[in-house]
Write a protein that holds these residues in place. Structure first.
Motif, mmCIF file in Angstrom:
data_model
loop_
_atom_site.group_PDB
_atom_site.id
_atom_site.type_symbol
_atom_site.label_atom_id
_atom_site.label_comp_id
_atom_site.label_asym_id
_atom_site.label_seq_id
_atom_site.Cartn_x
_atom_site.Cartn_y
_atom_site.Cartn_z
ATOM 1 N N LEU A 1 27.105 2.268 1.602
ATOM 2 C CA LEU A 1 26.129 1.762 2.568
ATOM 3 C C LEU A 1 24.948 1.114 1.860
ATOM 4 O O LEU A 1 24.417 0.090 2.308
ATOM 5 N N ALA A 2 24.541 1.683 0.748
ATOM 6 C CA ALA A 2 23.428 1.108 -0.008
ATOM 7 C C ALA A 2 23.779 -0.282 -0.517
ATOM 8 O O ALA A 2 22.932 -1.187 -0.514
ATOM 9 N N LEU A 3 25.015 -0.483 -0.945
ATOM 10 C CA LEU A 3 25.441 -1.808 -1.397
ATOM 11 C C LEU A 3 25.399 -2.815 -0.254
ATOM 12 O O LEU A 3 25.020 -3.970 -0.433
ATOM 13 N N ILE A 4 25.795 -2.369 0.933
ATOM 14 C CA ILE A 4 25.778 -3.252 2.105
ATOM 15 C C ILE A 4 24.349 -3.569 2.510
ATOM 16 O O ILE A 4 23.989 -4.723 2.767
ATOM 17 N N PHE A 5 23.505 -2.557 2.546
ATOM 18 C CA PHE A 5 22.113 -2.754 2.955
ATOM 19 C C PHE A 5 21.309 -3.523 1.912
ATOM 20 O O PHE A 5 20.203 -3.992 2.198
ATOM 21 N N GLY A 6 21.868 -3.664 0.701
ATOM 22 C CA GLY A 6 21.157 -4.392 -0.352
ATOM 23 C C GLY A 6 20.895 -5.837 -0.007
ATOM 24 O O GLY A 6 20.041 -6.482 -0.625
ATOM 25 N N ARG A 7 21.604 -6.378 0.970
ATOM 26 C CA ARG A 7 21.382 -7.765 1.397
ATOM 27 C C ARG A 7 20.153 -7.899 2.298
ATOM 28 O O ARG A 7 19.712 -9.002 2.590
ATOM 29 N N ILE A 8 19.641 -6.800 2.783
ATOM 30 C CA ILE A 8 18.495 -6.820 3.687
ATOM 31 C C ILE A 8 17.218 -6.696 2.870
ATOM 32 O O ILE A 8 17.137 -5.871 1.967
ATOM 33 N N PRO A 9 16.194 -7.508 3.153
ATOM 34 C CA PRO A 9 14.914 -7.341 2.453
ATOM 35 C C PRO A 9 14.415 -5.910 2.556
ATOM 36 O O PRO A 9 14.550 -5.261 3.596
ATOM 37 N N ALA A 10 13.833 -5.415 1.461
ATOM 38 C CA ALA A 10 13.464 -4.001 1.378
ATOM 39 C C ALA A 10 12.513 -3.582 2.489
ATOM 40 O O ALA A 10 12.659 -2.493 3.061
ATOM 41 N N ASP A 11 11.520 -4.428 2.815
ATOM 42 C CA ASP A 11 10.566 -4.041 3.855
ATOM 43 C C ASP A 11 11.232 -3.961 5.216
ATOM 44 O O ASP A 11 10.953 -3.069 6.018
ATOM 45 N N GLU A 12 12.192 -4.878 5.476
ATOM 46 C CA GLU A 12 12.905 -4.856 6.753
ATOM 47 C C GLU A 12 13.872 -3.680 6.828
ATOM 48 O O GLU A 12 14.017 -3.047 7.881
ATOM 49 N N MET A 13 14.507 -3.367 5.710
ATOM 50 C CA MET A 13 15.426 -2.226 5.684
ATOM 51 C C MET A 13 14.680 -0.933 5.986
ATOM 52 O O MET A 13 15.182 -0.072 6.715
ATOM 53 N N SER A 14 13.477 -0.801 5.467
ATOM 54 C CA SER A 14 12.705 0.406 5.691
ATOM 55 C C SER A 14 12.246 0.535 7.136
ATOM 56 O O SER A 14 12.145 1.649 7.670
ATOM 57 N N LEU B 1 9.769 -5.946 -3.459
ATOM 58 C CA LEU B 1 8.839 -6.150 -2.346
ATOM 59 C C LEU B 1 7.782 -7.203 -2.685
ATOM 60 O O LEU B 1 6.709 -7.213 -2.098
ATOM 61 N N GLU B 2 8.090 -8.091 -3.614
ATOM 62 C CA GLU B 2 7.070 -9.048 -4.052
ATOM 63 C C GLU B 2 6.599 -9.945 -2.915
ATOM 64 O O GLU B 2 5.395 -10.173 -2.743
ATOM 65 N N GLN B 3 7.532 -10.464 -2.117
ATOM 66 C CA GLN B 3 7.123 -11.352 -1.029
ATOM 67 C C GLN B 3 6.314 -10.601 0.030
ATOM 68 O O GLN B 3 5.334 -11.131 0.571
ATOM 69 N N TRP B 4 6.707 -9.380 0.328
ATOM 70 C CA TRP B 4 5.922 -8.567 1.274
ATOM 71 C C TRP B 4 4.531 -8.302 0.711
ATOM 72 O O TRP B 4 3.534 -8.366 1.430
ATOM 73 N N CYS B 5 4.447 -8.008 -0.582
ATOM 74 C CA CYS B 5 3.146 -7.769 -1.213
ATOM 75 C C CYS B 5 2.245 -8.996 -1.107
ATOM 76 O O CYS B 5 1.031 -8.874 -0.886
ATOM 77 N N ARG B 6 2.812 -10.164 -1.266
ATOM 78 C CA ARG B 6 2.019 -11.396 -1.179
ATOM 79 C C ARG B 6 1.474 -11.593 0.230
ATOM 80 O O ARG B 6 0.367 -12.110 0.404
ATOM 81 N N ARG B 7 2.250 -11.177 1.234
ATOM 82 C CA ARG B 7 1.762 -11.308 2.614
ATOM 83 C C ARG B 7 0.657 -10.285 2.896
ATOM 84 O O ARG B 7 -0.338 -10.603 3.540
ATOM 85 N N VAL B 8 0.837 -9.069 2.404
ATOM 86 C CA VAL B 8 -0.149 -8.013 2.642
ATOM 87 C C VAL B 8 -1.407 -8.256 1.810
ATOM 88 O O VAL B 8 -2.535 -8.203 2.318
ATOM 89 N N ASN B 9 -1.208 -8.468 0.501
ATOM 90 C CA ASN B 9 -2.291 -8.820 -0.429
ATOM 91 C C ASN B 9 -3.416 -7.779 -0.451
ATOM 92 O O ASN B 9 -4.585 -8.124 -0.587
ATOM 93 N N ARG B 10 -3.070 -6.498 -0.309
ATOM 94 C CA ARG B 10 -4.043 -5.413 -0.407
ATOM 95 C C ARG B 10 -3.456 -4.317 -1.286
ATOM 96 O O ARG B 10 -2.432 -3.715 -0.960
ATOM 97 N N SER B 11 -4.127 -4.060 -2.400
ATOM 98 C CA SER B 11 -3.582 -3.122 -3.383
ATOM 99 C C SER B 11 -3.416 -1.715 -2.822
ATOM 100 O O SER B 11 -2.460 -1.013 -3.164
ATOM 101 N N ASP B 12 -4.337 -1.270 -1.957
ATOM 102 C CA ASP B 12 -4.233 0.090 -1.432
ATOM 103 C C ASP B 12 -3.005 0.257 -0.548
ATOM 104 O O ASP B 12 -2.274 1.250 -0.647
ATOM 105 N N VAL B 13 -2.744 -0.728 0.313
ATOM 106 C CA VAL B 13 -1.557 -0.681 1.177
ATOM 107 C C VAL B 13 -0.291 -0.799 0.341
ATOM 108 O O VAL B 13 0.698 -0.080 0.568
ATOM 109 N N ILE B 14 -0.307 -1.682 -0.624
ATOM 110 C CA ILE B 14 0.856 -1.891 -1.489
ATOM 111 C C ILE B 14 1.175 -0.618 -2.276
ATOM 112 O O ILE B 14 2.327 -0.187 -2.355
ATOM 113 N N ASP B 15 0.153 0.009 -2.853
ATOM 114 C CA ASP B 15 0.376 1.235 -3.625
ATOM 115 C C ASP B 15 0.955 2.349 -2.763
ATOM 116 O O ASP B 15 1.851 3.087 -3.189
#
Length: 306
Positions: A33-46, A71-85
């Motif tokens: 299942l993890a291999l299958i879900f690997g096609r989904i962006p990490a933030d969306e999978m969560s 999660l690099e693209q999600w981090c760029r959208r959020v752009n807040r270190s506290d939320v990212i951490d």
């Protein structure tokens, strides 16, 4: 791939979704299942997959889906270190020590310490423009022994001290990206711009990372001295990018060494420079509309990729 659980009233749609998910995943191990879900962006999978059915939820909450966290693209959208951490600490805990790759942006010291805690199998660490400091790197570098690929581009709080510590402990490192923003020019009395030479980072790389095969040091402040040290010590280099390192003159002796590298991009390298031939007119007025369209298309493609 987008997974959404929809319900149509009390029990109806949700029960049907649960049944479909159960049948589809019945007999599949969490690893599959993890291999299958690997096609989904990490933030969306969560955010979506755990709500489809119990089997999917158990797979996503387990360690196998989080051996690689990008999660690099999600981090760029959020752009807040506290939320990212906070997000990375939660996902890294789920990996239960199986983390092999992590890609982030603006990662802070708090999350970096979690990375190091789970770094026994970590091979790839990409954290451009992060807030991680030398002190944190020196404290945890000994936990990053399995690293082979490292990107610390634009990490302004990491200096030659952090690079040296990483090099001393990460003996398997073969790829390093350490691109920096263009240095601020210092104006002399005669009005010319000068940037202060700093060999420390180049020498740290040369002295501690002899196994490097791929190295990017765009806009480094070193001179021929630092470059020569790298070329002398890093004998396995086949890719070297020093674009924007304007203090490097590349004298005759260094030029011979640069020619031995399979892919070398010097300080003044321009990937959009047209290739001329004997039959071509180098006059700009001679460029036709079709060629201009091709150049524009290339620029747009690169922007989208970045």
């Amino acid at each position: 791939m987008r997974v959404v659980a929809r319900g149509g009233g009390r029990g109806g749609g949700c029960e049907k979704g649960e049944e479909v998910g159960r049948r589809w995943s019945e007999g599949m191990s969490p690893e599959v299942l993890a291999l299958i879900f690997g096609r989904i962006p990490a933030d969306e999978m969560s955010r979506t997959v755990p709500f489809v059915c119990r089997g999917w939820r158990e797979a996503v909450l387990g360690p196998y889906c989080w051996a690689e966290i990008d999660l690099e693209q999600w981090c760029r959208r959020v752009n807040r270190s506290d939320v990212i951490d906070s997000a990375f600490r939660r996902l890294i805990r789920r990996s239960r020590g199986n983390l092999r790759r992590l890609s982030a942006y603006r990662l802070g010291n708090s999350a970096f310490s979690y990375v190091a805690f789970s770094a026994r199998f970590l091979n790839i660490l990409q954290i451009p423009m992060s807030e991680v400091t030398d002190q944190m790197v020196e404290k945890h570098a000994q936990s990053l022994l399995a690293l082979t690929v490292l990107d610390i581009s634009y990490c302004l709080k990491i200096t030659s001290k952090g690079i040296e510590s990483l090099g001393k402990h990460c003996k398997s490192l073969i790829q390093l990206r350490r691109n920096m923003p263009p240095p601020e020019p210092e104006w002399s009395q005669d009005g010319t711009a000068n940037a202060e030479v700093d060999e420390s980072e180049a020498l740290s790389v040369a002295n501690t990372m002899p196994r490097l095969e791929y190295l990017e040091l765009a806009y480094g402040r070193f001179s021929d001295c630092g470059l020569d040290a790298i070329l002398t010590s890093c004998c396995y280099l086949h890719v070297l990018d020093i674009r924007g390192c304007w203090k490097v003159d590349i004298n005759e002796g260094i030029e011979l060494k640069c020619h031995l590298i399979q892919s070398f991009k010097g300080p003044w390298y321009d990937e959009y420079e047209p290739v001329s031939s004997d039959n071509e007119d180098n006059n700009v007025d001679g460029v036709d509309d079709a060629e201009l369209v091709d150049v524009d298309a290339t620029d747009e493609s690169n922007d989208e990729t970045w």
